[in-house]
Design an enzyme around this catalytic site. Structure first.
Site, PDB file in Angstrom:
ATOM      1  N   ASP A  59       0.832  -1.203   0.000  1.00 15.69           N
ATOM      2  CA  ASP A  59       0.000   0.000   0.000  1.00 15.69           C
ATOM      3  C   ASP A  59       0.867   1.253   0.000  1.00 15.69           C
ATOM      4  OD1 ASP A  59       0.891  -0.507   2.601  1.00 15.69           O
ATOM      5  OD2 ASP A  59      -1.091  -1.050   3.326  1.00 15.69           O
ATOM      6  N   ASP A  89      -8.047  -2.448  13.961  1.00 12.92           N
ATOM      7  CA  ASP A  89      -9.439  -2.590  13.500  1.00 12.92           C
ATOM      8  C   ASP A  89      -9.601  -3.770  12.534  1.00 12.92           C
ATOM      9  OD1 ASP A  89      -8.219  -1.685  11.182  1.00 12.92           O
ATOM     10  OD2 ASP A  89      -9.420   0.151  11.000  1.00 12.92           O
ATOM     11  N   HIS A 119      -7.781  -4.404   9.799  1.00 12.43           N
ATOM     12  CA  HIS A 119      -7.428  -4.226   8.381  1.00 12.43           C
ATOM     13  C   HIS A 119      -6.170  -5.011   8.038  1.00 12.43           C
ATOM     14  CE1 HIS A 119      -4.996  -0.410   9.597  1.00 12.43           C
ATOM     15  NE2 HIS A 119      -4.120  -1.331   9.282  1.00 12.43           N
ATOM     16  N   GLU A 164      -9.869  -1.304   5.072  1.00 13.01           N
ATOM     17  CA  GLU A 164     -10.514  -0.970   6.338  1.00 13.01           C
ATOM     18  C   GLU A 164     -11.853  -1.709   6.463  1.00 13.01           C
ATOM     19  OE1 GLU A 164      -8.741   0.367   8.414  1.00 13.01           O
ATOM     20  OE2 GLU A 164      -8.010   2.381   7.960  1.00 13.01           O
TER      21      GLU A 164
END
Ligand code: F6R
Length: 261
Positions: A67, A136, A138, A143
């Site tokens: 990413d 979270d 990811h 996400e």
């Protein structure tokens, strides 16, 4: 999914490095998927040490980062392309131009994402993908709510991820970009072997969901339950909420050493 609980981050790094060494032995021109962030640093340290010692070579290998932040200037130290160069690529013997990343400065973002998918395909796909996991849930920057079949695209970072990553931006959440380009969950699922590494109690709930929760876009990493060869490397803190922790330990201990992950 194989869950391995190791003594500490360095032990996780050594186990992952063994797996990467085996891939390179079998296929010197292997394609590696490279994560940034804190989690894989022990893997990169171990690989750099083995490369220095002449035990491993990336001369024919290629790499694709997971990413990239959108809009960070080319020379920004937290641009993931620069981070991966610093923590890994510059410390080993990749050929010039062998490591690629999504272009977070592209004028045409959808075209840049499509070109990235194309480049991974042209390289023959990713043999081993290194991953971390967000608090979270990811992976990459997919996400919660991400399509489980997604491909490389632009995503908005959650407030939680920006707070988590503010430590890389002098503690100022407002300096953390709001958007990123990320390999999709479908892209990650196409890798032949996925090795996810996590440490610390802060990751314990995400890791519990990843290995033991229902598959759901709310915890994107849970898609890895469908991967035919996914390995999760944890320290005690990250493993602290696992229900089947004793079973995972027993399974790994009883595995023949030659088999690896
Ligand atoms: C980084 C990435 C992210 C991180 C995750 C965990 O390229 O894709 O998914 O792996 O945010 O970050 P750390 O390892 O810093 O806790």
């Amino acid at each position: 999914m194989e869950v391995v609980i190791a003594q500490d981050a360095a032990a996780c790094g050594a186990i992952a490095a063994d797996a990467i060494a085996r891939v390179l032995d079998r296929k010197p021109a292997a394609v590696l998927g490279l994560a940034t962030g804190s989690s894989p640093l022990a893997i990169y340290d171990e690989l750099a040490a083995r490369c220095d010692a002449g035990l491993i070579s990336f001369r024919h290998a290629r790499g694709f980062t997971l990413d990239e932040y959108v809009g960070l200037p080319a020379d920004h130290p937290e641009r993931y392309r620069n981070v991966i160069d610093t923590v890994f690529v510059s410390r080993v013997d990749f050929a010039p131009g062998a490591v690629h990343g999504p272009d977070g400065l592209a004028a045409d973002i959808p075209a840049a994402c499509a070109a990235y998918e194309e480049a991974i395909g042209q390289a023959g796909g990713i043999d081993l993908q290194i991953l971390g996991i967000g608090t979270d849930g990811h992976i990459g920057f997919n996400e919660p709510g991400s399509s489980l079949a997604s491909r490389t695209r632009i995503k908005t970072l959650t407030r939680q991820t920006r707070i988590d990553n503010a430590r890389f931006f002098g503690g100022d959440v407002d300096l953390v970009p709001t958007h990123c380009l990320t390999q999709g969950l479908g892209t990650i699922m196409a890798a032949r072997h996925v090795v996810l590494v996590a440490s610390g109690r802060g990751k314990a709930e995400a890791v519990h969901q990843l290995a033991e929760g229902p598959v759901s876009a709310m915890w994107p990493a849970t898609i890895l339950q469908h991967h035919p060869h996914a390995t999760v490397l944890l320290d005690d803190g990250a493993a602290s909420r696992l229900q089947l922790v004793d079973y995972y330990r027993e399974t790994y201990l009883s595995k023949p050493e030659w088999q690896g992950i």
